[in-house]
Each structure stands twice: as structure tokens, then as C-alpha cells.
Design a protein around this motif. Structure first.
Motif, PDB file in Angstrom:
ATOM      1  N   ASP A  56     -50.147  -4.679  18.168  1.00 42.98           N
ATOM      2  CA  ASP A  56     -50.356  -5.951  18.869  1.00 42.98           C
ATOM      3  C   ASP A  56     -51.402  -5.797  19.962  1.00 42.98           C
ATOM      4  N   ARG A  57     -52.634  -5.607  19.553  1.00 43.01           N
ATOM      5  CA  ARG A  57     -53.710  -5.460  20.520  1.00 43.01           C
ATOM      6  C   ARG A  57     -55.008  -5.921  19.876  1.00 43.01           C
ATOM      7  N   ASP A  58     -55.757  -6.734  20.582  1.00 42.20           N
ATOM      8  CA  ASP A  58     -57.048  -7.221  20.090  1.00 42.20           C
ATOM      9  C   ASP A  58     -56.961  -7.847  18.692  1.00 42.20           C
ATOM     10  N   ARG A 117     -62.041   3.547  16.964  1.00 40.70           N
ATOM     11  CA  ARG A 117     -62.535   2.605  17.963  1.00 40.70           C
ATOM     12  C   ARG A 117     -63.588   3.214  18.879  1.00 40.70           C
ATOM     13  N   GLY A 118     -64.402   2.345  19.468  1.00 41.23           N
ATOM     14  CA  GLY A 118     -65.347   2.760  20.493  1.00 41.23           C
ATOM     15  C   GLY A 118     -66.643   3.336  19.958  1.00 41.23           C
ATOM     16  N   ARG A 153     -67.836 -11.827  19.813  1.00 39.80           N
ATOM     17  CA  ARG A 153     -69.012 -11.329  20.517  1.00 39.80           C
ATOM     18  C   ARG A 153     -69.973 -10.644  19.556  1.00 39.80           C
ATOM     19  N   MET A 219     -51.183   2.316  20.192  1.00 36.39           N
ATOM     20  CA  MET A 219     -50.824   1.751  21.475  1.00 36.39           C
ATOM     21  C   MET A 219     -50.912   2.843  22.541  1.00 36.39           C
ATOM     22  N   ALA A 220     -51.187   2.412  23.770  1.00 35.29           N
ATOM     23  CA  ALA A 220     -51.227   3.356  24.871  1.00 35.29           C
ATOM     24  C   ALA A 220     -49.832   3.936  25.052  1.00 35.29           C
ATOM     25  N   ARG A 241     -47.147 -11.834  29.304  1.00 37.79           N
ATOM     26  CA  ARG A 241     -47.679 -11.961  27.960  1.00 37.79           C
ATOM     27  C   ARG A 241     -48.119 -13.386  27.668  1.00 37.79           C
ATOM     28  N   LYS A 244     -51.475 -14.829  28.932  1.00 32.95           N
ATOM     29  CA  LYS A 244     -52.744 -14.355  28.399  1.00 32.95           C
ATOM     30  C   LYS A 244     -53.529 -15.447  27.709  1.00 32.95           C
TER      31      LYS A 244
END
Lengths: 244, 120, 390
Positions: A56-58, A117-118, A153, A219-220, A241, A244
């Protein structure tokens, strides 16, 4: 005589031309090969996509769930005229992109799923699929939507897409954006990189097997669990949450 | 109306400062008129030489352009100013000529500022 | 004036955190209290920049005290832009030095999760001069871009030097489990290779993507105490021997020499003087590399290298983990991440780890003296700290 139901249910796929593989050097210095993946390879890819359905991110969850269904649909002949490209570093999966040929002139971009990623692995793979639409499939425009702000983007702003809001996109019926041939030709110099042909050994390694991603999004570490009420539906974390 | 960028001249020592500070940067003087702080104002010159510049590709969300160039210019009277550049290939040290134009619009708020062009 | 010691430290991952801002500040604070062996403190300072505007949380100091059940101790939020963290440490240190307090919790947090990176950059740009800079669309990367161009022109710094900073700090961050970006990058991949321009696009010419720090969420905390308390707690003694702060003009163009970071020089001088140390005494440093150029420029201004020679020391590998003076062993803002209000405290966290000898794989051997530079605005409000292992 019994009716062959399967033949009625199956898509009537057109023969799509092959994508000439290419290689891109990543920021880490590793070569990343982008090549077409066949229908038979889908079972090797699905587990790595499935793992992200709960990420559940991005909007990884939305994208992964949809990619999973598209690939499964393609595998079982329920998704017409779909193609699939994979990006691999030393055999390990780094990105999955797919799309569909709507007709001779129009392409429908489906998803871009980065598994590292990145490093712009997803951006490179996206550029490759646009190349495929314009250079191999001969399309005049590709319809695109973004499901995450990152995608917006990348595609809408970097490629300066045109609005085709009157056309609902196949992904959720959202208003479409269009990458036209002219826009793509303008972006070629800066956004489309990589080289061909891919070295024999590199390609052989990529073709041999789709290996698990080396560093999939995760996840972190949940270091904050000690102080918050994550599972309390009235808890502050839930409020944060929904804001957001 | 011909828009100008103003310098603020100290009533005591005559030092001209830009941007505005509430007291003189050089001598520390504040000229009070009742409850008002007063400076003499004089338009800054708009020509000068380019000190440094950048092309920014990650613009604030209210910009529609893909890139905007910014520079620091040393004006002909020695003051320095930050402004936008409309110069194809800027070079450090080149002569530039400024003009006050609309530089940013945030909602209904319009911001006017110096835009520099090549003076060559 | 009394001596000040750092007796406890705590940190969160620098990444994107889905928790309320006050919890991001409370979590490392609890770790730090546990580390120090304290369950109360005399005062709380919370460092943060965007609470009111980005996270809808004003009066963060009170919110953090509430999370930590520390009523009725006094608490404030300290906002000093990207230098909020070190500013809060400095304020806490003054409280102890004055004799008013014996133990102070300093925690910092930032949560930019709510906004995308363009909005975050626009928010941070609110610290620029409103009339002379911000109205033009100037952001921090734009100011840094203009600074870099002049620096290159004058001192011969090249894109290669900037990339070397990024590669070094990314490699350090790979040894830091709390770092935001844990990717090893290579010169071929970001500068030399055929595809490098796409991997590493220009953001604020001549600065590229890998020259600019990420926007992180995160928190970090330290506990400061008087000598008497510190000795009782029995932790390795790390003394906050010096701190210094200096300001400069708001608009960058107004400075006599736009390549001089005068506030960095003055803040460092003060910190060294107070600590009775020289730059040459420093064993490990955390410098504010929000942009790669800043690590080079600051390493000169604080006195480690001569002005205009910092990039040469970098070339010689002196600032690498195994060099003479390792800089940004945590990964720096570039790779550990930049959680604005927490950054200055995360820098101090890293130095305390190093001086205690607890930095594991990235431990600098026999580190006795550490230094941090927390850079606010574009160099218009800078706080430096000097720490010594006793």
C-alpha cells in the motif's frame, strides 16, 4: 456435436510483430535488458506481481492487482491483442510493462510496474513500450492514463501528452491522455535511450529464465508500531491516512 | 504603466538597498514619520551583466512551462538582483537588459518582476 | 556555564512514513529515553518545519509531550527551516548550560508524505526571500544551481566531483539500515555511460537528479544532560563541547560574494572556539549535503580544507569512509535522506553513534571528535555542533 465453448470464449489475437530487445545502463552501472516475454513465461512473472498486491504505497497495490489480472487474462486467452515486455538485470526481473493494440492506428498502454525503485527502471521500460507501439506496431497514437502521481509526472508531464478526455481509457474508464507520433518523435532524443543489438551473452542470460527481483519494493521497517494505534479504527493513524 | 523595481535610499546616509530591509543596511538608520518608516525610492537600472544562472526543470506546481531560467545579474549601478532569463544560451559575464514582466501567477495573485534578455 | 552531554539517542527510518507527525517525533524520543535510562526529562524541544502547513499539526511540542505522557514539563516547537534540528539542540544545550534544566529531550520530525515532491519543493521554497526570489519561481534547487555554476567557474569543480559526492554518500547509506536511499550508484550509470543522461536528468542545471537529496519523512532525537546527570547514567560520555550559529542575508544575490557561505564559516568558528578545538582535530563530520555541491563548499567553509580545494580532497578520497576525515558516514542528506526538521538531529545521532563506537559497519576507527553543520535557508541560518568523546 458438442460446441467448443473455449473457442467462443477465447480472444481472437492478431499476430503482433516482435520487439527487438535493447539494453540500457542503469545508474548503478548494471546493464538492464528489455525484451518481449511470451505468454508461456507469464507463470514465472505472476508470483512477483502478486507479492505487490498488498504493497500500500504509491498505488503499487492498484497497479499490481491490475497487472496480475491482465497477465492472467492474457495467459488464459481472455485479453485481446496484449503484448508484454520485461526488463531484467542479470536475469532478475526489474520491470514489467504491457499494452494492447486496439486497431492499426491506436495503441492502449496498460501498465508499468517497476520492481526495482529509484533507478528509473520503470521509465526505461515505459519508453520501450512506446517504441514498440510506434516503431513495430505502426500506431499513430497511444492512449495512456496514470494511476499514481509518479506515473502522472513521468508520462503526462515529461512526454507533454495531449488530452483525449472524450475517450474513456480501458483502465477504469478514466479520461485518456494521448502520446502522438509527433510528441514521441520529439521525446526520442532525451527520454528514449539504450542500445541495440543486445550482446549475445546478455540476451541469453535474460532469455534463459525470469529470476525473482533482487530488491522488490517493500514497506519500511515498522519501527513505529510501538507508539501508534494502527489497528484501532478510531486511532490517529487512520485519521492521518484519510487526510492524504 | 512602465513598471519598475525600486531601490530604497536611506534618508540619512543615502545608501540604496535592494531588496527592502526595515532599516538601512549600511548605517542602521530608521527614518520615522509618525508611525511610518520612510525611505526615498528610486527605480533600479535594468541593464547589467549576468553573474550566474540555472535552468530549472522541477518548477513549482503553478508553472505550466517545462523549464524556466533564472539568473543573478549585477546591475550597472552595482546592485545585484535575481530574475528570470529569456536567453537561449546564457553565458556568465554577458551583458543583459531587463524588463519588468509578469513572472508568476499564483491563483489570482500576479507577481511582476525582472526578466532579462540578451543585450548583445 | 555548565557542560552539556548527549546521553541518549533515537531515530526512525528516513523514508515515507504513514504515521501522524507527533508519533514520528515521539518514537525516536522514546528510544532516546530508553537509551539514556530516563523516564522523565525537565524540558522538551521539538524541531519541525512543515507541521502547520503540510501536516495540519501546529503546537507540535505539546502534541509530543502528550504522546510521551510527560506532562507537565514545558515544551516548545523550534522552527528554523532546514536547520530546525540543530537549532533545537542548541536551545536545549543553552537550557542545560544555564543551569535551568538538568535533562532536556530534543526531538525532531517531518512528514512530507501528504504532498508530492513538487509541492514539497514549493513548500520548502517559502523560506526564500518572498519578494526578491520566490515570486520568480525560484526554489532551493534553483538557488543551488546558480551557486554551483559560479563555483564551477571559479574553482574548477566539475559534474564529476558532484557525482563523486553522490556515489560516496550512496555507498555509505548502504551500510545504514535507517537510510532512505540504499542504492549503490556508479560513475558509468550517472555520468559517463551512454544512458546516463536519462538515469540522471538535469533538474537545476548544472545540478542533476543524483545531486539533490530526496524529500523524506522521519524523526530523530537526542537527550541532553548536565555533567552530574550524565555521569550518574553511566553511558559513554559524549560531550556537546561547542555550538555556534550565524545568519546571512535572506536574498542570496545580496551577499558580497555569492560563492561564500559566510554563515557556515562563522557558525563553525564559534563552535570550534567554544569547544577549544581546531578543524584539524575532527575525526568524523556530518555536513548538510542537500545538494552535492554543499558538501564540498561546506567542507571548505568550516575549515577542513582551503577555500576552493574541497573537491581535490574529495578526489583524493580523504572524505570517504576509510579516508582521513570521513564526511557523511550516515549517507548524508543525499542518501540517508532529508526529513527537514529532523535532519540536524539525525546528524548529531550519527556523530554520537560514531563517538560511542556503535556505528558497526560504517564505524570510523577511534573517532573522538565529531562535527555537524546544519544549513538553513540557502545558507542564511546555519548551526554547527562540535562533540567530543571523553
Amino acid at each position: 456435436m458438442s460446441v467448443d465453448v473455449e473457442s467462443i470464449l477465447r480472444t481472437v489475437d492478431h499476430e503482433l510483430p516482435p520487439f527487438p530487445p535493447k539494453v540500457i545502463m542503469l545508474a548503478t552501472g548494471e546493464p538492464m535488458v528489455i525484451r518481449q516475454a511470451s505468454r508461456d513465461e507469464i507463470p514465472d512473472i505472476l508470483p512477483h506481481v502478486e507479492a505487490l498486491i498488498h504493497h500500500d504505497r504509491d498505488f503499487y497495490d492498484v497497479v499490481a492487482a491490475r497487472v496480475y489480472s491482465e497477465l492472467l487474462g492474457h495467459f488464459k486467452h481472455r485479453y485481446q491483442d496484449q503484448y508484454l515486455l520485461v526488463a531484467q538485470c542479470d536475469g532478475h526481473l526489474a520491470a514489467v510493462v504491457n499494452g494492447r493494440a486496439v486497431d492499426a492506428k491506436t495503441g492502449m498502454s496498460l501498465h508499468t510496474l517497476g520492481l526495482r525503485r529509484g533507478l528509473r527502471a520503470g521509465a526505461h521500460a515505459f519508453a520501450a513500450k512506446m517504441e514498440y507501439h510506434f516503431d513495430q506496431l505502426g500506431h499513430q497514437e497511444v492512449l495512456i492514463v496514470a494511476e499514481s502521481p509518479i506515473g502522472f509526472r513521468r508520462w503526462m508531464i515529461e512526454y507533454k501528452l495531449e488530452k483525449r478526455f472524450e475517450i474513456p481509457h480501458e483502465l477504469g474508464g478514466c479520461p485518456s491522455w494521448s502520446l502522438t507520433r509527433a510528441l514521441f518523435d520529439r521525446a526520442r532524443g532525451s527520454l528514449v535511450v539504450g542500445s541495440r543489438p543486445v550482446g549475445k551473452e546478455l540476451l541469453a542470460k535474460a532469455m534463459a529464465a525470469i529470476l525473482p527481483p533482487t530488491d522488490p519494493p517493500k514497506m519500511a521497517p515498522d519501527f513505529l508500531a510501538a507508539t501508534r494505534a494502527r489497528y484501532d479504527s478510531t486511532g490517529t493513524a487512520i485519521i492521518a491516512r484519510t487526510q492524504k | 504603466m512602465n513598471k519598475q523595481i525600486l531601490g530604497y535610499k536611506c534618508k540619512k546616509c543615502g545608501h540604496v538597498q535592494y531588496p527592502y530591509h526595515s532599516r538601512c543596511k549600511k548605517c542602521g538608520h530608521t527614518e520615522w514619520r509618525g508611525f511610518d518608516i520612510v525611505f526615498d525610492t528610486a527605480p533600479l537600472p535594468q541593464d547589467g551583466k549576468l553573474l550566474t544562472f540555472t535552468h530549472l526543470y522541477a518548477l513549482p506546481p503553478d508553472f505550466e512551462a517545462v523549464t524556466v531560467s533564472f539568473g543573478i545579474v549585477e546591475l550597472s549601478d552595482g546592485h545585484r538582483i535575481t530574475g528570470q532569463l529569456k536567453i537561449e544560451a546564457p553565458k556568465i559575464g554577458m551583458k543583459v537588459q531587463g524588463k519588468v514582466e509578469l513572472v508568476r501567477q499564483e491563483g489570482y495573485t500576479k507577481h511582476w518582476g525582472l526578466v532579462f534578455y540578451s543585450a548583445a | 556555564m555548565r557542560d552539556v552531554y548527549v546521553v541518549g539517542i533515537g531515530i526512525t527510518s528516513f523514508t515515507r512514513l504513514d504515521y501522524p507527525l507527533a508519533e514520528i517525533a515521539a518514537y525516536p524520543a522514546l528510544q532516546a529515553m530508553q537509551d539514556a535510562g530516563l523516564d522523565k526529562v525537565d524540558h522538551v524541544y521539538v524541531a519541525n518545519m512543515g507541521g502547520g502547513r503540510v501536516s495540519n499539526q501546529t503546537a507540535l511540542g505539546s502534541a509530543v509531550v502528550d504522546h510521551l505522557c510527560l506532562w507537565p514539563v514545558g515544551a516548545e516547537t523550534i522552527e528554523n527551516g532546514p536547520a530546525s534540528g540543530a537549532s533545537a539542540i542548541k536551545t536545549g544545550a543553552m537550557a542545560i548550560a544555564s543551569g535551568m534544566m538538568d535533562t532536556v529531550l530534543v526531538t525532531g520530525a517531518e512528514r512530507m508524505n501528504e504532498v508530492n515532491s513538487l509541492e514539497a519543493t514549493d513548500f520548502v521554497a517559502t523560506l526564500a526571500h518572498p519578494m526578491a526570489e520566490r515570486i520568480y519561481g525560484v526554489t532551493l534547487p534553483a538557488l543551488a544551481g546558480m551557486f554551483t555554476r559560479l563555483y564551477m567557474e571559479r574553482y574548477g569543480v566539475t559534474s564529476r566531483h558532484l557525482a563523486m559526492v553522490a556515489i560516496k554518500n550512496h555507498a555509505n547509506a548502504c551500510l545504514n539500515q535507517f537510510a532512505h536511499v540504499q542504492n549503490k550508484i556508479s560513475m558509468d550509470g550517472i555520468l559517463d555511460g551512454k544512458d546516463a543522461s536519462h538515469n540522471n536528468p538535469v533538474i537545476a542545471d548544472p545540478l542533476r537528479f543524483f545531486d539533490i537529496c530526496p524529500v523524506s519523512d522521519g524523526g530523530a532525537a537526542v537527550i541532553l544532560a548536565s555533567a552530574e546527570v550524565a555521569k550518574k547514567l553511566g553511558k559513554p560520555l559524549v560531550k556537546l563541547a561547542g555550538f555556534g550559529q550565524a545568519t546571512d542575508t535572506h536574498a542570496v544575490h545580496e551577499r558580497e560574494d555569492p560563492t561564500a557561505l559566510t554563515a557556515v564559516r562563522l557558525a563553525a568558528d564559534k563552535a570550534f572556539k567554544m569547544a577549544k578545538l581546531k578543524p584539524a582535530d575532527v575525526d568524523v563530520a556530518e555536513l548538510h549535503d542537500a545538494f552535492t555541491i554543499l558538501e564540498i563548499a561546506e567542507s571548505e567553509e568550516v575549515g577542513f580544507f582551503e577555500k576552493g580545494k574541497g573537491h581535490l580532497a574529495l578526489e583524493r578520497g580523504e572524505t570517504a569512509l576509510n579516508g582521513k576525515l570521513p564526511i557523511n558516514t550516515s549517507g548524508g542528506l543525499k542518501a540517508r535522506g532529508h526529513a527537514v526538521g529532523a535532519t540536524g538531529i539525525a546528524q548529531a545521532h550519527e556523530i554520537v553513534l560514531q563517538l560511542r563506537g556503535d556505528a558497526k559497519k560504517r564505524q570510523v576507527k577511534d573517532a573522538k571528535v565529531g562535527f555537524t553543520c546544519n544549513f538553513g535557508g540557502f545558507g542564511n541560518n546555519v548551526v554547527c555542533l562540535a562533540m567530543v568523546r571523553e
